[in-house]
Design a protein around this motif. Structure first.
Motif, PDB file in Angstrom:
ATOM      1  N   ARG A 292       0.796  -1.223   0.000  1.00 25.87           N
ATOM      2  CA  ARG A 292       0.000   0.000   0.000  1.00 25.87           C
ATOM      3  C   ARG A 292       0.831   1.277   0.000  1.00 25.87           C
ATOM      4  O   ARG A 292       0.277   2.372   0.068  1.00 25.87           O
ATOM      5  CB  ARG A 292      -0.958  -0.002   1.193  1.00 25.87           C
ATOM      6  CG  ARG A 292      -0.269   0.009   2.540  1.00 25.87           C
ATOM      7  CD  ARG A 292      -1.266  -0.218   3.665  1.00 25.87           C
ATOM      8  NE  ARG A 292      -2.268   0.828   3.696  1.00 25.87           N
ATOM      9  CZ  ARG A 292      -2.131   1.975   4.351  1.00 25.87           C
ATOM     10  NH1 ARG A 292      -1.002   2.211   5.018  1.00 25.87           N
ATOM     11  NH2 ARG A 292      -3.081   2.867   4.338  1.00 25.87           N
ATOM     12  N   LEU A 293       2.157   1.148  -0.074  1.00 19.86           N
ATOM     13  CA  LEU A 293       2.986   2.351  -0.159  1.00 19.86           C
ATOM     14  C   LEU A 293       2.649   3.148  -1.414  1.00 19.86           C
ATOM     15  O   LEU A 293       2.503   2.584  -2.502  1.00 19.86           O
ATOM     16  CB  LEU A 293       4.473   1.983  -0.194  1.00 19.86           C
ATOM     17  CG  LEU A 293       5.131   1.562   1.114  1.00 19.86           C
ATOM     18  CD1 LEU A 293       6.594   1.207   0.875  1.00 19.86           C
ATOM     19  CD2 LEU A 293       5.021   2.655   2.172  1.00 19.86           C
ATOM     20  N   GLN A 294       2.539   4.470  -1.248  1.00 20.24           N
ATOM     21  CA  GLN A 294       2.258   5.340  -2.386  1.00 20.24           C
ATOM     22  C   GLN A 294       3.473   6.145  -2.807  1.00 20.24           C
ATOM     23  O   GLN A 294       3.592   6.537  -3.972  1.00 20.24           O
ATOM     24  CB  GLN A 294       1.097   6.278  -2.038  1.00 20.24           C
ATOM     25  CG  GLN A 294      -0.203   5.549  -1.769  1.00 20.24           C
ATOM     26  CD  GLN A 294      -1.320   6.485  -1.353  1.00 20.24           C
ATOM     27  OE1 GLN A 294      -1.258   7.688  -1.596  1.00 20.24           O
ATOM     28  NE2 GLN A 294      -2.342   5.942  -0.708  1.00 20.24           N
TER      29      GLN A 294
ATOM     30  N   TYR B 179       2.896  -2.259  -4.990  1.00 12.97           N
ATOM     31  CA  TYR B 179       1.882  -2.297  -6.054  1.00 12.97           C
ATOM     32  C   TYR B 179       1.220  -0.950  -6.269  1.00 12.97           C
ATOM     33  O   TYR B 179       0.914  -0.570  -7.396  1.00 12.97           O
ATOM     34  CB  TYR B 179       0.824  -3.340  -5.705  1.00 12.97           C
ATOM     35  CG  TYR B 179      -0.158  -3.601  -6.824  1.00 12.97           C
ATOM     36  CD1 TYR B 179       0.130  -4.535  -7.821  1.00 12.97           C
ATOM     37  CD2 TYR B 179      -1.372  -2.930  -6.885  1.00 12.97           C
ATOM     38  CE1 TYR B 179      -0.768  -4.766  -8.862  1.00 12.97           C
ATOM     39  CE2 TYR B 179      -2.271  -3.152  -7.911  1.00 12.97           C
ATOM     40  CZ  TYR B 179      -1.965  -4.073  -8.895  1.00 12.97           C
ATOM     41  OH  TYR B 179      -2.842  -4.300  -9.907  1.00 12.97           O
ATOM     42  N   MET B 180       0.990  -0.184  -5.211  1.00 15.55           N
ATOM     43  CA  MET B 180       0.203   1.038  -5.318  1.00 15.55           C
ATOM     44  C   MET B 180       1.050   2.309  -5.415  1.00 15.55           C
ATOM     45  O   MET B 180       0.540   3.418  -5.305  1.00 15.55           O
ATOM     46  CB  MET B 180      -0.740   1.145  -4.112  1.00 15.55           C
ATOM     47  CG  MET B 180      -1.735  -0.005  -4.027  1.00 15.55           C
ATOM     48  SD  MET B 180      -2.792   0.084  -2.568  1.00 15.55           S
ATOM     49  CE  MET B 180      -3.727   1.566  -2.921  1.00 15.55           C
ATOM     50  N   LEU B 181       2.356   2.160  -5.632  1.00 16.58           N
ATOM     51  CA  LEU B 181       3.254   3.307  -5.673  1.00 16.58           C
ATOM     52  C   LEU B 181       2.882   4.301  -6.771  1.00 16.58           C
ATOM     53  O   LEU B 181       2.622   3.925  -7.916  1.00 16.58           O
ATOM     54  CB  LEU B 181       4.700   2.846  -5.900  1.00 16.58           C
ATOM     55  CG  LEU B 181       5.457   2.327  -4.680  1.00 16.58           C
ATOM     56  CD1 LEU B 181       6.821   1.797  -5.092  1.00 16.58           C
ATOM     57  CD2 LEU B 181       5.613   3.408  -3.623  1.00 16.58           C
ATOM     58  N   HIS B 182       2.896   5.600  -6.394  1.00 17.69           N
ATOM     59  CA  HIS B 182       2.740   6.687  -7.370  1.00 17.69           C
ATOM     60  C   HIS B 182       4.086   7.353  -7.663  1.00 17.69           C
ATOM     61  O   HIS B 182       4.300   7.855  -8.766  1.00 17.69           O
ATOM     62  CB  HIS B 182       1.769   7.747  -6.832  1.00 17.69           C
ATOM     63  CG  HIS B 182       0.377   7.251  -6.649  1.00 17.69           C
ATOM     64  ND1 HIS B 182      -0.489   7.023  -7.697  1.00 17.69           N
ATOM     65  CD2 HIS B 182      -0.312   6.912  -5.524  1.00 17.69           C
ATOM     66  CE1 HIS B 182      -1.642   6.597  -7.236  1.00 17.69           C
ATOM     67  NE2 HIS B 182      -1.569   6.506  -5.915  1.00 17.69           N
ATOM     68  N   ILE B 183       4.965   7.369  -6.662  1.00  9.06           N
ATOM     69  CA  ILE B 183       6.275   8.004  -6.815  1.00  9.06           C
ATOM     70  C   ILE B 183       7.342   7.034  -6.333  1.00  9.06           C
ATOM     71  O   ILE B 183       7.274   6.531  -5.203  1.00  9.06           O
ATOM     72  CB  ILE B 183       6.359   9.316  -6.002  1.00  9.06           C
ATOM     73  CG1 ILE B 183       5.286  10.303  -6.475  1.00  9.06           C
ATOM     74  CG2 ILE B 183       7.750   9.939  -6.129  1.00  9.06           C
ATOM     75  CD1 ILE B 183       5.221  11.574  -5.639  1.00  9.06           C
TER      76      ILE B 183
END
Length: 629
Positions: free
Chosen positions: A235-237, A260-264
């Motif tokens: 869940r790390l973004q 999986y949920m990384l944006h940066i």
């Protein structure tokens, strides 16, 4: 602010003064760069004047300590975001050997009657340490960037403050260990953004991220069936681990396979290789930095294809990008090195790019459809854009606000095209570029320009040219000039009168600018960063103290002993109360020139080492490193 020791008197005076000056609807307060603000008095003032305060920004406030968090939380119960950023240590990102480090306890402590907890040494077994009375908080975002005085005990203390912590920035906090970071992550399970650049983040922290289970209710329902959906890493973004040397290849692959949920994602200067990138299963990336790594074009193409939302791509100093041979598992996804820029050009709208090896005019042609809304471009070592391509760059990217060209072949026509066409240009940086470049290029008006760096590109610059520059870019706040051999001591007056609001001045190998000393630059009263190297042997022994006393916002200063007219510089005492927190002193040694040519000096100086003095809220740290930083 108040500096006495009578806390009760302070409190009563503040209470009387602010009883009719309470701002109930103010939710955010910024006291950044208030050098002499007293943390204890400030916290009481915040409580009385802003009872609904939620966000506090206190960047570059050396009197604020980690220990003040408890008092802040107790007196401002609604606070949810705190920013205590200070400058990163220049030693952190330097890739040079450290010769020695000495630490002296800061004599000027920030003890005050309002403090609830006093500084304590980090115990050998932090897991068994007790904190006594600790106030729980609502803090969700905490920024401690550059605070290289904090240690594992401080991290454990932070982990006891809040179960709601979701964003943590400890970039450049070099004293914290991998185990300390791991223990904090273990306790703060709601974290989704970790800014850990230039720390000891490594195998233990990766194991914790990939094994700690979170509350499934906090993960979007669409991912509940994923095998790692209840893992913290999943869940790390945001994840910034630039320069983290403690993570090995196996741990990097494990981490990538669980996110999986990384944006940066920032992986600059890490051990990441192709196999690790092929493990990454995320499809939400908006920003990716793999600069200074060994990744190949095939692996980068693979991850780009999986992430259609990418807006920022940085891949400078990646030598493998120019190679066409297959690396690792390049067959996955059927990608090839030729696909990289074609893929970006066909399916993406980029806002920022930084490229080097493997990027040429042909690749830029493929990128055309993707760069119409580009705001920033950096061309680094290895990029080879021809004259025509650089000239039409403003037509391809009319919205550019930042142009950085390093080691490129440029000309007057290229620079004039950039300055004439880019109406929104705020940053222009030319470094070590070759070509027929004269000062005629800069005779155009640059009304929006805020940062100008001309390093080793304008050797013919004179004082007249400098005067014209002050007229054409009057809003400049950062100026860097290197290799301008024709400048002299009069240049100081031109700079200070033309740009009195400069916050950064870097002058290196600029003729005789400091041959008669340094006085007029002190008129730039807003200066925060000053670098003067090899500009003339005229700087006095007391220069550092003089600069710190006359420039109230000066935090960083860099000098070279070659410019000392009295053989060296006196180091100021922190007890003098200066804002200065970082001093770099470079030392050179003569080396005999290999050519015996009439008129040429038989010896030339080469950089030998740098002595770095750093003051923080607890100590003075003196570091000696090889070469110059």
């Amino acid at each position: 602010m108040m500096h006495d020791n009578d806390g009760e008197d302070h409190y009563q005076i503040l209470e009387k003064l602010l009883c009719i000056l309470s701002f109930e609807n103010v939710h955010e307060m910024d006291v950044s760069k208030c050098a002499k603000v007293h943390s204890g008095a400030a916290i009481i003032w915040l409580r009385l004047a802003f009872p609904s305060l939620r966000i506090l920004r206190a960047c570059h406030c050396p009197r604020f300590k980690i220990e003040d968090l408890n008092s802040l939380i107790e007196k401002c119960p609604f606070i949810c975001e705190v920013d205590l950023t200070v400058d990163l240590s220049p030693v952190v990102s330097a890739k040079v050997p450290v010769l020695s480090v000495t630490v002296e306890e800061n004599q000027l402590s920030n003890d005050h009657p309002f403090k609830k907890m006093k500084e304590r040494p980090c115990p050998s077994n932090i897991s068994s340490h007790t904190f006594g009375s600790v106030v729980l908080s609502n803090i969700s975002k905490l920024t401690l960037q550059g605070r290289n005085e904090i240690n594992d005990w401080d991290l454990l203390y932070i982990s006891t403050l809040s179960n709601s912590l979701s964003y943590l920035n400890i970039k450049g906090c070099t004293l914290v260990t991998d185990m300390g970071i791991s223990k904090l992550i273990c306790k703060c399970r709601n974290i989704h953004s970790l800014i850990l650049s230039f720390t000891s983040f490594g195998r233990n922290s990766v194991m914790t991220l990939c094994s700690i289970h979170t509350n499934l209710d906090s993960v979007h329902g669409v991912h509940h069936n994923h095998k790692y959906s209840d893992i913290m890493a999943f869940r790390l973004q945001q994840l910034h681990i630039d320069g983290c040397r403690g993570i090995d290849h196996k741990s990097m692959s494990q981490l990538m396979s669980h996110t999986y949920m990384l944006h940066i994602l920032r992986l600059r200067d890490t051990c990441v290789v192709d196999d690790a990138l092929y493990e990454f299963m995320g499809s939400n990336l908006e920003s990716l930095d793999v600069s200074e790594t060994m990744i190949s074009a095939q692996a980068l193409t693979y991850i780009i294809k999986r992430n259609p939302l990418l807006r920022y791509v940085s891949a400078t100093s990646c030598r493998n990008l120019q190679k066409h041979e297959s690396n690792g598992l390049a067959s996955i996804g059927g990608s090839s090195s030729e696909d990289l820029f074609s893929e970006l050009g066909k399916n993406y709208i980029l806002e920022e790019v930084a490229l080097g090896w493997g990027f040429s005019s042909l690749e830029l042609e493929k990128l055309k459809p993707a760069i119409g809304k580009l705001r920033a471009i950096t061309m680094g070592l290895g990029a080879s854009l021809d004259h025509h391509t650089l000239s039409v760059l403003p037509e391809l990217c009319p919205l550019l606000e930042s142009v950085v060209l390093n080691f490129q072949v440029i000309s007057d026509n290229v620079v004039r095209s950039i300055l004439e066409s880019l109406k929104h240009l705020q940053v222009l940086s030319l470094c070590c570029c070759i070509g027929e470049l004269s000062m005629l290029s800069f005779s155009l008006s640059m009304p929006m320009l805020r940062t100008l760096k001309l390093d080793w590109v304008t050797p013919s610059m004179t004082n007249t040219d400098l005067t014209i520059l002050t007229q054409n870019c009057s809003k400049l706040v950062e100026l860097s000039l290197s290799g301008c051999k024709l400048l002299d001591s009069n240049s100081q007056g031109i700079i200070s009168s033309g740009w009195p609001g400069l916050t950064l001045i870097h002058l290196e190998d600029c003729g005789n600018v400091t041959a008669d000393g340094v006085t007029l630059l002190f008129n730039c009263i807003a200066l925060e960063d000053l670098l003067l190297r090899h500009n003339g042997r005229g700087i006095g022994r007391n220069f550092i103290s003089d600069a710190a006393s006359k420039l109230p916002l000066l935090r960083r200063i860099a000098l070279d002993l070659c410019d000392a007219c009295e053989g060296g510089f006196d180091s100021p005492s922190h007890a003098e109360g200066f804002y200065l927190s970082n001093v770099r002193l470079s030392c050179c040694m003569p080396r005999k020139c290999g050519f015996d040519i009439e008129g040429m000096k038989p010896f030339k100086p080469i950089h030998k080492k740098t002595i770095v003095l750093e003051w923080n809220s607890r100590e003075l740290r003196t570091t000696e490193v090889e070469e110059r930083i």
